[in-house]
Design an enzyme around this catalytic site. Structure first.
Site, mmCIF file in Angstrom:
data_model
loop_
_atom_site.group_PDB
_atom_site.id
_atom_site.type_symbol
_atom_site.label_atom_id
_atom_site.label_comp_id
_atom_site.label_asym_id
_atom_site.label_seq_id
_atom_site.Cartn_x
_atom_site.Cartn_y
_atom_site.Cartn_z
ATOM 1 C CE LYS A 93 -0.830 0.477 5.023
ATOM 2 N NZ LYS A 93 -1.787 0.887 5.885
ATOM 3 C CG ASP A 94 3.544 1.948 2.858
ATOM 4 O OD1 ASP A 94 2.555 2.791 3.017
ATOM 5 O OD2 ASP A 94 4.165 1.398 3.928
ATOM 6 N NE ARG A 148 0.596 5.596 13.247
ATOM 7 C CZ ARG A 148 0.235 5.959 12.242
ATOM 8 N NH1 ARG A 148 -0.859 5.787 11.866
ATOM 9 N NH2 ARG A 148 1.171 6.605 11.203
ATOM 10 C CB CYS A 205 -0.520 5.975 -0.724
ATOM 11 S SG CYS A 205 1.163 6.962 -0.022
ATOM 12 N NE ARG A 212 -7.783 3.362 3.737
ATOM 13 C CZ ARG A 212 -8.086 2.749 4.763
ATOM 14 N NH1 ARG A 212 -9.134 2.496 5.041
ATOM 15 N NH2 ARG A 212 -7.049 2.214 5.558
ATOM 16 N NE ARG A 213 -6.477 2.418 8.464
ATOM 17 C CZ ARG A 213 -5.199 2.294 8.662
ATOM 18 N NH1 ARG A 213 -4.256 3.222 8.891
ATOM 19 N NH2 ARG A 213 -4.647 0.933 8.256
ATOM 20 N NE ARG A 264 3.589 10.809 9.772
ATOM 21 C CZ ARG A 264 4.136 9.534 9.489
ATOM 22 N NH1 ARG A 264 3.266 8.287 9.598
ATOM 23 N NH2 ARG A 264 5.330 9.301 8.858
#
Length: 301
Positions: free
Chosen positions: A61-62, A133, A227, A109-110, A127
Site C-alpha cells: 500500500k506504500d 500509536r 496513497c 481515508r480512515r 503519526r
C-alpha cells in the site's frame, strides 16, 4: 522484520536481512503534509539501485503506482487479513465508543470513513510507529505515560507482523471500512533485468493477490490519487471471478462515491488475471470519474 524473515524463507538461496529506515518512519508530519508518495519506499529503492541490497520488501500500500526506473516488481506475497483494526481503551468495540470519543489515525481515508460511520467522534491526526500509536490509546506501561486518546485505528496486518494483534479490540468490516489499495500485501522489488534475483523470489509471488492488488492500484493510478488520498479499493479473486469495489470520500465524511465491478475468469493464467484486473479497474475509474470522484480527491489535497 518478523514478516520479512518469514517471507525470506521462501526465497531461493541464502538471505541476509538488511534493516533500512525511511523518511516515513522518522518524519512526524501528517501523511497529507508529507504527500505520502514514496516516503516509505525511496530509501529502500536507493539501496536496491546502489547495490546495498538485491531485494527490497515493502508494504504494497506504500508503493507508488508509477514505474520506477531500473526497478522491477518481481513478486507480490500472499495477502494477510486486509481489514483495519480498532485498538481502544477498556476493550471497547467501535459501536461502544462513547459520543465524542477521540480516535487517532494518520490516514485521510480512515478519517473520512470514521466520520461517515460516527459523525460524533473527534478524529485526531497522529503519526509514529505502531507501538507509539497503540500507547496513545492504551498508555505506555514502560514509561508510565498515560493515554490521550480513546482509540486508534491501524492495519491488522501490521499488528500481526509485529506480534501486537492482541491489542485489537475490534475488526472493522470491509463493507463500511474498505481498505487502502494493496493493504495487507507485501511487494518484492528487484533491480530490473536481474534474472538471478527474479528466480530467487519467484516462489513468493501469489497470483491472485497480485491480480487483486493490481486492480486496486489501477484505480489509484486512474484517479491520479496518491496513497494519502481518501480513497479505498478492495479486490479479491473468488468463485471464478475477480471482484473490485472502489470508494472515494470527502475528507469531512459528507460524501462518498462507490463503484463495484466483476470479471468472470475462464482460468487463472497470469495473462487472464492481468486482463481482469485492468478491465474492472477501468470500469470502476470511469464510473467514479463520471460521478465526480476527481473533485473529491482534489479537494482533499
Amino acid at each position: 522484520m518478523a514478516q520479512c524473515a518469514a517471507l525470506a524463507k521462501r526465497f531461493a538461496g541464502e538471505v541476509e536481512l538488511v534493516p533500512i529506515t525511511t523518511k516515513g518512519d522518522t518524519d512526524r508530519s501528517s501523511l497529507s503534509q508529507l504527500g505520502g508518495t514514496g516516503v516509505f519506499v525511496s530509501a529502500l529503492r536507493d539501496a536496491l539501485l546502489d547495490g546495498t541490497v538485491d531485494v527490497a520488501v515493502h508494504s504494497l500500500k506504500d508503493l507508488p503506482t508509477g514505474e520506477a526506473e531500473g526497478i522491477e516488481l518481481a513478486a507480490v506475497a500472499k495477502r494477510e487479513d486486509s481489514r483495519d483494526a480498532l485498538v481502544a481503551r477498556d476493550g471497547l468495540r467501535f459501536a461502544e465508543l462513547p459520543e465524542g470519543a477521540r480516535v487517532g489515525t494518520g490516514s485521510p481515508r480512515r478519517a473520512a470513513q470514521l466520520r461517515v460511520a460516527r459523525p460524533d467522534l473527534e478524529i485526531v491526526d497522529i503519526r509514529g510507529n505502531v507501538p507509539t500509536r497503540i500507547a496513545r490509546a492504551l498508555g505506555d506501561a514502560e514509561t508510565g505515560e498515560g493515554a490521550d486518546l480513546d482509540a486508534v485505528v491501524l492495519a491488522l496486518a501490521g499488528l500481526n507482523r509485529l506480534g501486537l494483534e492482541r491489542h485489537a479490540t475490534d475488526l472493522l468490516d470491509l463493507i463500511d471500512f474498505p481498505t487502502a489499495p494493496g493493504q495487507g500485501a507485501l511487494a518484492v522489488e528487484i533491480r530490473a533485468g536481474d534474472a538471478a534475483a527474479r528466480k530467487a523470489v519467484a516462489k513468493a509471488d501469489h497470483a491472485s493477490t497480485r491480480a487483486a492488488a493490481d486492480a486496486e492500484r489501477r484505480v489509484l493510478a486512474g484517479l491520479e490519487a496518491g496513497c494519502a488520498a481518501p480513497l479505498a479499493a478492495h479486490a479479491e479473486v473468488a468463485d471464478g471471478m475477480l471482484f473490485l469495489t472502489a470508494t472515494a470520500y470527502a475528507t469531512d465524511g459528507s460524501k462518498r462515491l462507490s463503484a463495484s465491478h466483476a470479471y468472470t475468469l475462464d482460468g487463472t493464467s497470469a495473462a487472464e488475471l492481468a486482463e481482469a484486473a485492468a478491465d474492472v479497474a477501468e470500469r470502476a475509474v470511469a464510473e467514479l470519474m463520471e460521478a465526480g470522484a476527481a473533485e473529491l480527491i482534489a479537494d482533499a489535497r
